[in-house]
Design a protein around this motif. Structure first.
Motif, short mmCIF file in Angstrom:
data_model
loop_
_atom_site.label_atom_id
_atom_site.label_comp_id
_atom_site.label_asym_id
_atom_site.label_seq_id
_atom_site.Cartn_x
_atom_site.Cartn_y
_atom_site.Cartn_z
N SER A 282 -4.18 -5.11 -0.39
CA SER A 282 -3.16 -5.72 -1.26
C SER A 282 -2.26 -6.65 -0.46
CB SER A 282 -2.35 -4.65 -1.97
OG SER A 282 -1.61 -3.89 -1.04
N VAL B 101 -7.14 -0.36 3.30
CA VAL B 101 -5.78 0.05 2.91
C VAL B 101 -4.82 -1.12 2.84
CG1 VAL B 101 -5.67 2.46 3.64
CG2 VAL B 101 -5.26 0.63 5.33
N ASN B 102 -5.14 -2.18 3.56
CA ASN B 102 -4.23 -3.33 3.58
C ASN B 102 -4.66 -4.48 2.66
OD1 ASN B 102 -2.39 -2.20 5.39
ND2 ASN B 102 -3.67 -2.78 7.14
N PRO C 240 0.82 -1.21 0.00
CA PRO C 240 0.00 0.00 0.00
C PRO C 240 0.86 1.27 0.00
CG PRO C 240 -0.54 -1.45 1.87
CD PRO C 240 0.63 -2.03 1.19
N ASP C 241 0.28 2.33 -0.52
CA ASP C 241 0.98 3.61 -0.59
C ASP C 241 1.58 4.06 0.72
OD1 ASP C 241 0.89 4.23 -3.15
OD2 ASP C 241 -0.89 5.54 -3.07
#
Ligand code: ADP
Ligand code: MG
Length: 794
Positions: free
Chosen positions: A775, A772-773, A280-281
């Motif tokens: 991936s 957000v997690n 994540p970014d």
């Protein structure tokens, strides 16, 4: 078919694809078609999840979904439709420039089956075109260098250096290929002993190549043996050109370095525009990592060293981070779900034993016992690995832990790998338990029928508090009334299932607490991975009063000096171990050596002045015990043996360890053996007898033994020398995954950092269920990171 109008209605662009491109449900859509792509989700049947696409009367249709980056195929008969793999999963065969023949080669030689496999096959080195050396400037024994030179002449030589005629060559009679190459500064020889035919055909006079290798001095001349050979134009445009592992088959099959570079380039062009980052970014930001697209491009086609290092770091970090994330996630799940037998109190037996101890526990022993106590009180099952060097006092920790179990109305067992060791544990433990009144029993393969029956009864009615023994104690017939704690000593000696079988010995639903002890120090980085889901305790302090063991290497020419030294020591009342290698139990030669060595020693140390005992695996248990007892009780001065004494045996009066053919032992075995002496307060010695032929690596091991006594330092060195996969003591468990770019031996710092970070991430999102997690969660579902549950099976 009205469906055609649907297509028009939605204005789905489609493309006719040659039928040959369809194979195993995989197709390749050229990059320039992707801009026409549509989302296939529109056609998904929400109930079944199956996608239905309109049939438009064409033979074969392909559609690209630019939301999921998937390819889709419409079969020619009906409107049902099959979804394609992701681009990374696309069969390598369909990559432009590959085809079935090359695909087969890539698979058999490099294990590459998909585009993703190709992109995750990184160069193992880079040709730096900016640093080509002139032949005249080469210094002998320099590190690896690269020259750019033209072949002057090539000669085939036979076994005796005699020239082999170049026409109609029988290559199996050729011993080496000697090639003279030259640049504008001078010339040098390049030599090949293997792959001669291939090189001979390739290195024709006049052709120019890049030679990469280590220069050596041969006579008065400098030459290079088995350099890697690359075509000078074997490159992309960068300064650094990646070199991939290759084989002769690949090269002769047309997959040269140049072709590999080209294929990778094609694959990158196809995959990168649509590639989603695996991390994540926010992680990229927090850890200062470069994006995956950048990393993949740079690892294959670096523009400069700095970018390459950023790319390498990112890929290593990702690999270790995901691995730790997977291990720690399992650990969290287990610690939440595994109910353990609660052991709230210490109990009287513990205190009685503790108060009667003949010595003060070391700080490290106290700390570890405290860690274990906290586990036992927690209500969750303990799964703890205790590492401590030979002689650091692990047995005491095991005994006190077992007594906590007894103090809480449970039983405990201590399992050791050998009969000898079990007996010794039994003798020691009985001594410690005297003040407690706890009943302890010994169960091994040689326990008689009557005794065995008694022990079984005692375990079932609970009158035996602690059981010590070998494998025998996990047999099905052994049933405990209430097993609360199982200790496994020298766990690497056991195969895979003892731990699992011990788990099943628990009664009333809860499995016993498990304490695994090992004296084979495992480097921290390896422990974190191998036992990533176990808790680890370390005894890093020796009981006071130990003197260092003086370690020396002797050649055969010093044998009489050795005998004299042994006599001096025996005259001082000390005892001596002489150990012979026995690598395979079945090896006759080893037994012959042992037997001859024994006879030599008996000849040199005759009765009645000296008594020599011998122990080896082909003796009956009675013989073994008789000899061991004689030595342990001081009735024999010398014990000649195979490595059966390696583990655990404690004879404090023994001050000399002689290891025969020491070059044949591994580092950790040598260290274990040395640990048998230096247990008393006298100065002690370890003599490494070495043969005439000692390989460089073996010599390094012997030197290391003389340099340090620290088991962890030795283990680290061992791992660097052999790579973690081959570490002694870890073969059975193996590594949970194979690492692609990171190395446990060299990337310890990144690993620690990745582990801490993984811990931090799981703290905030234990199930990785936050969007957000997402991936991360999906990466962990990949085979590579599916770590087996090591707590149960290692
Ligand atoms: P290992 O960790 O190799 O199993 P042991 O438990 O066999 O080591 O202990 C080695 C020796 O050290 C034994 O003789 C034991 O009695 C002794 N020992 C253990 N702990 C202490 C201590 N705290 N102080 C002094 N001697 C100790
Ligand atoms: Mg021990």
């Amino acid at each position: 078919m009205g469906l055609l109008s649907d297509v028009e209605e939605y204005d789905i662009p489609f493309r006719k694809v040659p039928a040959g491109l369809f194979q195993d449900d995989q197709v390749l859509l050229p990059a320039d078609e992707r801009k026409h792509a549509v989302s296939l989700d529109r056609y998904r049947d929400p109930a079944s999840g199956v996608q239905h696409l309109p049939y438009v009367g064409e033979e074969n249709l392909v559609l690209y979904d630019n939301l999921s980056h998937r390819l889709a195929k419409i079969t020619k008969d009906f409107i049902t439709f099959v979804i394609m793999a992701e681009l990374m999963d696309m069969n390598i065969q369909f990559l432009s420039g590959v085809g079935p023949r090359r695909a087969a080669l890539l698979k058999s030689e490099l294990g590459i089956e998909t585009v993703g496999d190709l992109l995750h096959t990184y160069p193992f080195r880079y040709i730096d075109r900016s640093s080509v050396q002139k032949i005249a400037e080469i210094i002998p024994d320099q590190a690896f260098i690269q020259i750019r030179a033209t072949v002057r002449s090539a000669r085939l030589l036979g076994k005796k250096g005699d020239p082999v005629p170049a026409d109609n060559v029988k290559y199996n009679l050729v011993n080496r290929l000697s090639v003279i190459v030259a640049d504008d500064s001078g010339e040098m020889e390049v030599v090949f002993f293997k792959g001669i035919k291939w090189m001979h055909l390739r290195l024709v006079p006049g052709a120019e190549f890049i030679f990469f290798g280590k220069p050596t001095v041969f006579g008065s001349r400098i030459n290079m043996v088995h350099p890697e050979v690359d075509a000078p134009d074997n490159a992309g445009t960068g300064v650094l050109t990646g070199v991939y592992s290759s084989t002769e088959k690949l090269k002769t099959g047309g997959v040269t370095g140049k072709v590999m570079n080209k294929l990778v380039g094609t694959a990158l062009d196809m995959v990168l525009p649509a590639l989603k980052d695996t991390l994540p970014d926010y992680i990229l930001k927090e850890k200062g990592l470069v994006p995956l697209t950048f990393a993949l491009r740079q690892i294959h086609f670096p523009t400069d060293r700095y970018s390459l290092s950023k790319a390498t770091y990112r890929l290593k970090f990702e690999e270790l981070f995901l691995l730790q994330l997977s291990l720690l996630k399992q650990k969290f799940i287990r610690s939440r779900s595994s109910v353990g037998i609660p052991m709230p109190k210490v109990g009287e037996a513990f205190n009685a034993c503790y108060n009667a101890l003949p010595y003060e526990l070391t700080e490290a022993q106290k700390r570890v016992i405290k860690e274990i106590r906290e586990d036992l009180m927690s209500g969750r099952q303990m799964n703890r690995l205790l590492q401590g060097d030979v002689g650091s006092g692990k047995t005491m920790v095991a005994v006190l832990s077992a007594l906590i179990a007894v103090g809480n109305g449970c039983q405990a067992c201590i399992m050791a790998p050998t009969e000898v060791l079990s007996q010794q544990h039994f003798a020691n433990v009985s001594k410690y338990l005297a003040p407690t009144g706890v009943r302890v029993a010994l169960l091994t393969g040689s326990t008689g029928v009557t005794a065995r029956r008694e022990i079984h009864a005692g375990l079932e009615d609970g009158s035996i508090g602690i059981l010590i023994g070998t494998h025998a104690l996990i047999e099905d017939t052994v049933r405990f009334k209430r097993l609360g704690l199982a200790v496994i000593d020298e766990q690497h000696r056991f195969g895979v299932d003892p731990r699992a079988r011990l788990w099943s010995k628990g009664t009333g639903g809860a499995p016993p607490h498990i304490l695994v002890m090992t004296a084979t120090p495992i480097p921290r980085t390896l422990a974190m991975t191998l036992y990533g889901d176990l808790d680890v305790s370390v005894i890093d302090e020796m009981p006071p009063g130990r003197k260092p063991v003086v370690t020396r290497q002797f050649g055969e020419n010093k044998r009489y000096a050795l005998y004299r030294f042994m006599k001096d020591q025996i005259a001082l009342g000390r005892q001596v171990f002489v150990v012979y290698p026995l690598i395979f139990e079945s090896e006759k030669v080893d037994y012959q050596n042992l037997q001859r060595g024994y006879e030599a020693i008996v000849g040199e140390f005759p009765l009645p002045d000296y008594k020599v005992a011998i122990v080896h695996g082909q003796q009956t248990n009675d013989e073994k015990n008789f000899n061991m007892d004689a030595f342990a009780a001081g009735r024999a001065d010398i014990l000649v043996s195979t490595t059966v004494i390696e583990v655990g045996v404690d004879v404090p009066n023994a001050s000399v360890m002689v290891i025969e053919s020491a070059e044949r032992f591994g580092l950790s075995q040598l260290h274990q053996l040395r640990g048998r002496v230096g247990r008393g307060s006298e100065a002690s010695y370890c003599i490494l007898m070495k043969g005439v032929k000692v390989s460089k690596e073996s010599q390094r091991r012997l030197d290391l033994m003389c340099e340090t006594e620290d088991g962890f330092v030795l283990a680290e060195e061992d791992m660097k020398m052999r790579g973690p996969g081959d570490m002694e003591g870890t073969q059975q468990s193996g590594l949970p995954i194979s690492l692609n770019i990171a190395s446990l031996a060299h990337d310890g710092q990144i690993l620690s950092d990745a582990r801490l970070y993984a811990d931090h991430i799981l703290d905030g999102d234990p199930d990785l269920s936050k969007p957000v997690n997402a991936s991360l969660a999906s990466e962990l579902r990949k085979d590579k990171y599916l770590v087996r549950d090591y707590s149960k099976i290692s």
